[in-house]
Design an enzyme around this catalytic site. Structure first.
Site, PDB file in Angstrom:
ATOM      1  N   LYS A 266       0.820  -1.099  -0.023  1.00  0.00           N
ATOM      2  CA  LYS A 266       0.019  -0.017   0.082  1.00  0.00           C
ATOM      3  C   LYS A 266       0.835   1.378  -0.014  1.00  0.00           C
ATOM      4  O   LYS A 266       1.972   1.357   0.375  1.00  0.00           O
ATOM      5  CB  LYS A 266      -0.841  -0.180   1.253  1.00  0.00           C
ATOM      6  N   ARG A 340     -10.542 -11.446   1.442  1.00  0.00           N
ATOM      7  CA  ARG A 340     -11.599 -12.414   0.841  1.00  0.00           C
ATOM      8  C   ARG A 340     -10.969 -13.722   0.843  1.00  0.00           C
ATOM      9  O   ARG A 340     -11.921 -14.890   1.007  1.00  0.00           O
ATOM     10  CB  ARG A 340     -11.745 -11.930  -0.452  1.00  0.00           C
TER      11      ARG A 340
END
Length: 489
Positions: A266, A340
């Site tokens: 990130k 996920r």
């Protein structure tokens, strides 16, 4: 951990009002007959309350808002807080009124003249919720908040009504604490230990360590954490409050204790907030704590996958292919789409072991949901209208913003992989929806399921009505309400 303020409910006794120290809160509404407490206090401070009630400033206040009269003459209190709240106020306004008291509460303590107001328990709940302060890592002298007393017409009845709300407040506080903790404190070890400690409340808690996760075939979850020094874990919490042998309702939470993005790292700006990427697991934990504290008459199982996503030499790479517990293979296009992968294995495990009546998963899953809904609403995705509508009704009743998002085959097609059964991302457009479509592949046919993307609601940069800036605890109230309404009738 910070506990909700203990609130004492006493029968209304106005004789010692002049000598009461700290703060005094009183309720009023223009055009409505003032209460006995208002009249007594008004006489003591020489009509100042009547003057304030008729002022332009008070007239502009909305229901649940307040104004202060500082150092009023004739009494020992430092301030009188005049709160606009009609007798027929709804739940939201009453909790807002309580929050106004909680926000101003100080070391001297607070006396609340709720008297015969029918929403006294909600006032107490709002007060407790807003008085939260996470100060575990501040040094120096700390000022303990003073006592809180609600004077009410029927103290025992109000205390009974407030008791389950106090359990919810403690569950919310537990969630907020977990989300606010820094990642060097809340490791996967520490997180699991805090959940294990809830066995003292009557929960059955089981911690599945990495060797067992390997045997179970949780390759998707284990791939996320393989670059971290903190071992991946799955924690199972069971509350047996319903009928013996009756299948439970399942809650599943994403617990990424810190998310660097892994090799798909990130940007540095704002990465410090990725301590909150375990927010879904924190909500599940807070709900389970609430159910145990209030002895809920329902069978519920809460499962959380605890991992850390780090860019180590052993870390998962873009292009890796992992095998889920279900047996499906997943091409990892972006290691920052890791939540996920964690949920996929834990959801499949929950269904296989517990055969639940329904399942809700929670995760700070996508930035895309913030683009879509901002910070006002959680994104709700579902394969079942009944469960989804019941959740939306519960969230609305508790004032927690939630909005249903679409799903469909066109979005699902974006996950097609050249090399594996699926990719873990489907591009930037519709990113929150394709994430939900990915998760739906790990939901068995005919199982009622909701996915809650709480990326925009778990942690805020500004105050809300019931919380200071930081962790909100969003979802604990709504899920507790759903369980009460759907399973405890």
């Amino acid at each position: 951990m910070p506990k909700p303020l203990p609130i004492q409910f006493h029968a209304t006794d106005l004789d010692g009002l002049a000598n009461r120290k700290g703060r005094i809160a009183v309720l009023a509404e223009p055009g409505q007959a003032p209460s006995p407490g208002f009249r007594r206090l008004d006489r003591l401070i020489r009509g100042a309350l009547t003057r304030a009630l008729g002022s332009e400033a008070f007239g502009k206040l909305k229901s649940g808002e307040a104004m202060d009269l500082a150092f009023p003459p004739g009494i020992a209190a430092d301030a009188v807080q005049l709160i606009r709240l009609p007798k027929k106020a709804d739940q939201a306004a009453a909790r807002k009124a309580g929050a106004a008291i909680g926000r101003a509460h100080a070391a001297g303590g607070s006396l609340v003249l709720a008297e015969a107001h029918p929403r006294a328990a909600d006032i107490a709940f709002g007060l407790a919720m807003r008085a939260y302060d996470f100060d575990s890592h501040r040094t120096g002298e700390k000022t303990e908040p003073g006592p809180v007393t609600l004077m009410v017409a029927n103290a025992e009845a109000v205390a009974r009504a407030a008791a389950p709300m106090a359990a919810v407040a403690e569950g919310v506080f537990f969630t907020r604490d977990l989300v606010n903790e820094p990642a060097n404190v809340l490791t996967t070890h520490d997180f699991a230990a805090r959940l294990a400690a809830m066995q003292d409340l009557g929960l059955d808690v089981e911690i599945l360590e990495e060797p067992e996760l390997v045997k179970l075939g949780m390759g998707a979850l284990l791939g996320v954490g393989q670059g971290s020094e903190s071992p991946s874990k799955v924690v199972v919490m069971q509350w047996h409050g319903g009928k013996t042998g009756e299948a439970p309702f399942a809650l599943v939470g994403k617990g990424v204790v810190f998310d660097t993005g892994g090799i798909s790292i990130k940007p540095a700006a704002g990465m410090e907030e990725m301590t909150m990427d375990m927010g879904g697991a924190a909500v599940v934990a807070g709900v389970m704590r609430t159910l145990a504290l209030r002895k809920a008459r329902a069978n519920v199982v809460g499962l959380v996958g605890l991992v850390e996503n780090m860019p180590d030499g052993r870390a998962q790479r873009p292009g890796d292919i992992v095998k889920s517990m279900k047996g499906d293979t997943i091409e990892v296009i972006n290691t920052d789409a890791e939540g996920r992968l964690v949920l996929a294995d834990v959801m499949w495990y929950a269904q296989g072991r517990f055969k639940p009546t329904g399942m809700i998963d929670l995760a700070t899953l996508t930035g895309a949901i913030i683009v879509a809904l901002g910070h006002e609403n959680t994104g709700v995705f579902s394969n079942n209208d009944d469960l989804c509508n019941a959740f939306l009704a519960a969230a609305g009743a508790e004032g927690e913003g939630a909005w249903r998002m679409p799903m469909g085959e066109a979005y699902d097609a974006k996950l097609k992989s050249r090399l594996a059964d699926m990719m873990n991302v489907g591009g930037r457009d519709g990113g929150a929806i394709t994430a939900a479509q990915f998760l739906q592949r790990f939901v068995k046919p005919d199982l009622p399921w909701c996915h809650l993307d709480i990326a925009g609601t778990a942690l805020l940069k500004s105050d809300t009505t019931l919380a200071p800036k930081g962790a909100t605890g969003w979802g604990v109230m709504a899920l507790d309400r759903l369980i009460r309404d759907r399973f405890e009738k």
